[in-house]
Structure formats: structure tokens, C-alpha cells
Scaffold this motif. Structure first.
Motif, PDB file in Angstrom:
ATOM      1  N   ASP A   3       0.816  -1.206   0.000  1.00 51.57           N
ATOM      2  CA  ASP A   3       0.000   0.000   0.000  1.00 51.57           C
ATOM      3  C   ASP A   3       0.857   1.267   0.000  1.00 51.57           C
ATOM      4  OD1 ASP A   3       1.047  -0.373   2.469  1.00 51.57           O
ATOM      5  OD2 ASP A   3      -0.820  -0.044   3.569  1.00 51.57           O
ATOM      6  N   VAL A   5       2.469   4.537  -1.251  1.00 47.02           N
ATOM      7  CA  VAL A   5       2.096   5.542  -2.246  1.00 47.02           C
ATOM      8  C   VAL A   5       3.279   5.745  -3.187  1.00 47.02           C
ATOM      9  CG1 VAL A   5       1.459   7.959  -2.603  1.00 47.02           C
ATOM     10  CG2 VAL A   5       0.519   6.685  -0.651  1.00 47.02           C
ATOM     11  N   ALA A  40       4.001  11.326   5.821  1.00 42.24           N
ATOM     12  CA  ALA A  40       4.964  10.263   5.520  1.00 42.24           C
ATOM     13  C   ALA A  40       6.271  10.426   6.280  1.00 42.24           C
ATOM     14  CB  ALA A  40       5.212  10.197   4.019  1.00 42.24           C
ATOM     15  N   GLY A  41       6.277  11.207   7.350  1.00 44.83           N
ATOM     16  CA  GLY A  41       7.449  11.291   8.218  1.00 44.83           C
ATOM     17  C   GLY A  41       8.713  11.662   7.453  1.00 44.83           C
ATOM     18  N   PRO A  42       9.814  10.918   7.689  1.00 49.14           N
ATOM     19  CA  PRO A  42      11.083  11.258   7.041  1.00 49.14           C
ATOM     20  C   PRO A  42      11.035  11.157   5.515  1.00 49.14           C
ATOM     21  CG  PRO A  42      11.414   9.759   8.892  1.00 49.14           C
ATOM     22  CD  PRO A  42       9.944   9.826   8.659  1.00 49.14           C
ATOM     23  N   ILE A  47       6.728  12.571  -1.128  1.00 48.03           N
ATOM     24  CA  ILE A  47       5.280  12.655  -1.382  1.00 48.03           C
ATOM     25  C   ILE A  47       4.945  14.060  -1.895  1.00 48.03           C
ATOM     26  CG2 ILE A  47       2.984  12.516  -0.339  1.00 48.03           C
ATOM     27  CD1 ILE A  47       4.287   9.795  -0.392  1.00 48.03           C
ATOM     28  N   ARG A  62      18.916   9.453  14.299  1.00 51.56           N
ATOM     29  CA  ARG A  62      19.051   9.709  15.735  1.00 51.56           C
ATOM     30  C   ARG A  62      18.976   8.362  16.450  1.00 51.56           C
ATOM     31  NH1 ARG A  62      20.090  14.016  14.031  1.00 51.56           N
ATOM     32  NH2 ARG A  62      19.675  16.085  14.880  1.00 51.56           N
ATOM     33  N   HIS A 147      14.710   7.946  12.566  1.00 54.63           N
ATOM     34  CA  HIS A 147      15.003   9.159  11.797  1.00 54.63           C
ATOM     35  C   HIS A 147      14.157  10.332  12.259  1.00 54.63           C
ATOM     36  CE1 HIS A 147      15.905   5.786   8.957  1.00 54.63           C
ATOM     37  NE2 HIS A 147      17.065   6.404   9.032  1.00 54.63           N
ATOM     38  N   CYS A 171       1.551  17.495   6.901  1.00 62.61           N
ATOM     39  CA  CYS A 171       1.623  17.154   8.329  1.00 62.61           C
ATOM     40  C   CYS A 171       3.030  16.572   8.507  1.00 62.61           C
ATOM     41  CB  CYS A 171       0.532  16.139   8.680  1.00 62.61           C
ATOM     42  SG  CYS A 171       0.487  15.705  10.426  1.00 62.61           S
ATOM     43  N   HIS A 177      10.063  16.464  17.313  1.00 63.04           N
ATOM     44  CA  HIS A 177       9.050  16.911  18.280  1.00 63.04           C
ATOM     45  C   HIS A 177       7.677  16.319  18.015  1.00 63.04           C
ATOM     46  CE1 HIS A 177      11.977  20.311  17.929  1.00 63.04           C
ATOM     47  NE2 HIS A 177      11.996  20.118  19.219  1.00 63.04           N
ATOM     48  N   PHE A 179       5.948  13.528  18.658  1.00 61.45           N
ATOM     49  CA  PHE A 179       5.053  12.934  19.663  1.00 61.45           C
ATOM     50  C   PHE A 179       4.342  14.024  20.446  1.00 61.45           C
ATOM     51  CE2 PHE A 179       7.578   8.800  19.860  1.00 61.45           C
ATOM     52  CZ  PHE A 179       6.597   8.112  19.189  1.00 61.45           C
TER      53      PHE A 179
END
Ligand SMILES: Cc1cc2nc3c(=O)[nH]c(=O)nc-3n(C[C@H](O)[C@H](O)[C@H](O)COP(=O)(O)OP(=O)(O)OC[C@H]3O[C@@H](n4cnc5c(N)ncnc54)[C@H](O)[C@@H]3O)c2cc1C
Length: 223
Positions: A3, A5, A40-42, A47, A62, A147, A171, A177, A179
């Protein structure tokens, strides 16, 4: 990952702008959409690029080192304590957890999860022992690496729609930061999508327009 993207399809909107119409998945499925949220974070930059948008976010490694100490420290529980070098430590019962920015803090491959053990030997342990003498006699029990989705413009989150593609929401870029900001950002984004406006917290300062203008909204407290 079936799944994952792999691409976005865009079409011209009535006002001359563009809208995302479909999401293409690695499985070959194509999903139509009214809105897309890039969380999609790091990997968020890639995207954004699928929609032709700039996002100055890169994966930076990290590591967290969990260590045991033979001696019990005097006083109350050790809260998160940050050395001027960026070495940080706190309790992780029954042990302790420490970390630091890497010696070479650059973009890494998002599949690189190798713990930099030289960082422990050369930077973190010496700093811990200097600050807290009992930490001269400690042993790492385990360690792991992840990461940061590191925003190179200002170390701050990018939240909200893209002016050029109004149904594409960012997003991203939490820079270590995520969390602590997740509850507020989740609520803010859901309000924006549901009501078309922020109602609880105004997150406009985190908007993508500052990226387009190249105007940092600087977060200095990053380790
Ligand atoms: C060592 C370390 C310590 C940290 N300490 C703290 C802390 O003390 N306090 C704090 O607030 N934050 C901390 N953070 C940061 C926090 O972990 C992140 O900010 C947070 O997890 C980011 O959440 P996210 O949902 O944005 O991204 P992620 O949790 O990275 O989620 C992104 C998701 O997107 C998926 N994805 C990526 N690309 C695609 C694609 N093409 N298709 C489909 N899915 C995709 C991924 O598989 C993943 O599931 C720390 C991070 C690290 C590495």
C-alpha cells in the motif's frame, strides 16, 4: 509494502490551480480522493514532490542508547537533562536513556537504521561521565536508531494546505518533536478539513506558505 504511495495524479481546478485527484499505490491500485494528507514522516519530501511541491524535509538519523548504572543516583528521578553539547539523558526505568545529535548530522538513506556506536564511545559516554560521575561505570544494554523528519529551513513542523494544490495537506517536518505535538496537530488538521478553519489552536504559523516565501519560523529547542 503493497500500500505504499508511489505517485499522485493531479488535474486542473476551475480557479486555475491544481488538485490531487488520485493516489497511486505500489500494488497497482489507484484510489480517488477528495483530499490528501502527507504524513509520511522522514519520507514526506518525496510525497510532496509527487504533487510538485517543495518540502525541505530530510531523514536524519538519531539513536537512543539504553544503559544500566550500578550506583543508584541521589535525589529524585532524573528528568530529561540536556548538556550544552546536545547530549541528553533521562530515566528509562529500570535503566537510563541517552542520545545526541550524530557527529555528522546529514541526510541519510531512509532505510539506514545503523546505530553509530562510535557516537556513544566518543561523545555521549564522556559527556555523561563528566556531568554525573556515577555514569563513569555504566553499560549499554541495548540501542536503536530512527530518523528525524528534519526540516532544514527552521526545524519546525509544516502543517496545513498547499496554496498551489489546496486539497494537499502537509503534516510533516516534526524534527524530533512529533510525539509531543501530535495531539494538537491532529486536532488542528481535522478542524481544518472538517470546518475549513482552525478552531481550537491557530496553527497558521506552521503553514507551508512560509516554505514558499523562505521565511523560517525557527524552533531552537532541537536535540
Ligand atoms: C530517537 C528518536 C527520539 C525521539 N524522541 C522524541 C521525543 O522525545 N519527543 C517527541 O515529541 N518526538 C520524538 N521523536 C520524534 C517522533 O518520533 C516523530 O516526530 C514522530 O514519530 C513523527 O510521526 P509522523 O507520524 O510524522 O511520522 P512517522 O511516525 O515516521 O510515520 C510516517 C509513516 O508514513 C509511512 N510512509 C512513508 N512513506 C510512505 C509512502 N510512500 N506510502 C505510504 N506510507 C508511507 C511510513 O511507513 C510511516 O508509517 C523522536 C524520534 C527519534 C528518531
Amino acid at each position: 509494502l503493497t500500500d505504499r504511495v508511489v505517485d499522485l495524479r493531479l488535474a486542473g481546478a476551475d480557479d486555475g490551480g491544481q488538485l490531487v485527484t488520485h493516489v497511486e499505490l505500489a500494488s497497482g491500485d489507484v484510489v480517488s480522493c477528495g483530499r490528501v494528507v502527507n504524513c509520511a514522516g522522514p519520507r514526506g519530501r518525496w510525497i510532496a514532490e509527487m504533487a510538485g511541491l517543495e518540502l525541505p524535509v530530510e531523514p536524519r538519523i538519531r539513536a537512543a542508547f539504553i544503559f544500566a548504572c550500578r550506583e543508584a543516583l541521589d535525589g529524585p528521578t532524573l528528568p530529561l537533562t540536556i548538556d550544552t553539547t546536545g547530549v541528553h539523558v533521562r530515566t528509562e526505568p529500570p535503566h537510563y536513556l541517552a542520545g545526541a545529535p550524530p557527529l555528522d548530522d546529514v541526510e541519510v538513506d531512509p532505510d539506514d537504521f545503523a546505530v553509530r556506536h562510535d557516537q556513544w564511545e566518543e561523545v555521549i559516554w564522556p559527556a555523561l561521565a563528566h556531568r554525573i560521575p556515577a555514569f563513569e561505570r555504566i553499560g549499554v544494554t541495548h540501542s536503536w536508531a530512527g530518523h528525524y523528519a528534519y526540516n532544514t529551513l527552521d526545524h519546525n513542523a509544516v502543517v496545513g494546505p498547499a496554496d498551489a494544490v489546496p486539497n494537499f495537506y502537509f503534516c510533516n517536518g516534526f524534527s524530533g518533536h512529533g510525539f509531543q505535538q501530535s495531539a494538537g496537530v491532529g486536532r488542528g488538521l481535522s478542524e481544518l478539513i472538517t470546518y475549513g478553519e482552525y478552531r481550537t489552536l491557530d496553527l497558521a504559523e506552521l503553514g507551508h506558505d512560509r516554505i514558499v516565501r523562505g521565511e523560517p519560523f525557527l524552533e531552537k529547542a532541537i536535540i
